[in-house]
Design a protein around this motif. Structure first.
Motif: not given
Length: 293
Positions: A163-168, A229-234, A245-253
């Motif tokens: 899955v994709a892992v993105l910061p809030d 989570r600390n904003g250093l990338g996806v 999942a705190d501070g993160l979103r995990t949309p499907a690819v």
């Protein structure tokens, strides 16, 4: 046995410690073998010990001889009711799927006569695969993308979607799905080359005709999400490794079938020892308890 120990350790002192003999005994045995064969097997210096061409040619034959001797010992030990020998196990730096300490603890309790040697691979599953093929390991827990290399047999224990892992707060964080094209211009946090998840994602981007930039390489897959989570990338990760999942979103690819596989591998050209077979039986029992099949 002395020759193989020196070849694997690349050091006479470490080989002597492994064999529990004095170093002078190892050196004398190697010199005697070289005289008998009429060839130098190692290049020695104060800095390093390396195999010569003759040594490299001898190594697989020497390992085959040791394997045959171990098979004979296994047959006797099984009749006597107790396994003996050494089991060399390779593992990834982070193994979240399986309770490896618990598994090996159970193995030790059931087979106290087997000497366990565990080695984590800083070069990921690709390095573990090479060590299996070279005969340096008996079994390894690996994540290999696509078909396993020729010469390896892999029992897949689990396959998880990536899955994709993105910061809030990321512009794509509100989506239920994202495509590789959506992420191509983002800085990525990923494992180094040679790790199964990295190989799978690299193949996905190549198949889509896309390029991406890996800004940070992190060997421990369990910590990648923290960098995101600390904003250093996806990142693109197997779901199990994301943790909280705190501070993160995990949309499907969408548009790409990316999967992380984890399994236990052995060399298919070598007959598994009784100790290897016993460990594989424990792994199978673990899988049945966890998944029911």
């Amino acid at each position: 046995m002395y020759f193989v120990a020196v070849a694997e350790e690349r050091n006479f002192s470490r080989a002597a410690e492994r064999l529990r003999v004095v170093q002078s005994g190892v050196s004398a045995a190697i010199r005697s073998l070289e005289r008998e064969l009429g060839a130098q097997l190692f290049e020695r210096s104060s800095q390093r010990v390396a195999l010569t061409d003759a040594g490299a040619a001898l190594l697989p034959e020497a390992r085959a001889t040791i394997d045959a001797a171990q098979a004979a010992r296994d047959a006797v030990d099984e009749v006597r009711g107790g396994l003996r020998g050494t089991l060399r196990i390779g593992t990834l730096i982070s193994v979240g799927f399986i309770d490896l300490p618990g598994l090996l603890g159970q193995f030790r309790a059931e087979h106290p006569g087997v000497d366990l040697r565990l080695r984590a691979a800083p070069t990921g599953s690709a390095g573990l695969a090479r060590s299996l093929l070279d005969g340096e390991l008996d079994v390894a827990f690996v994540s290999l993308a696509g078909r396993p290399p020729a010469g390896l047999s892999v029992r897949v224990l689990v396959a998880e979607p990536i899955v994709a892992v993105l910061p809030d707060g990321h512009p794509l964080a509100g989506r239920a799905t994202v495509s590789l094209a959506d992420l191509a211009d983002e800085p990525f946090v990923d494992s180094p080359p040679g790790y199964g998840n990295r190989t799978e994602v690299d193949r996905g981007f190549a198949a889509a005709g896309l390029r991406r930039r890996v800004a940070l390489e992190v060997a421990d897959i369990a910590t990648v999400a923290q960098y995101v989570r600390n904003g250093l990338g996806v990142a693109l990760l197997p779901r199990f490794s994301v943790g909280s999942a705190d501070g993160l979103r995990t949309p499907a690819v969408s548009g790409a079938r990316l999967r992380w596989t984890f399994g236990v591998a052995t060399g298919s050209a070598r007959r598994p020892s009784a100790a290897v077979r016993a460990l594989l039986d424990l792994v199978d029992a673990h899988r049945v308890r966890r998944f029911g099949h």
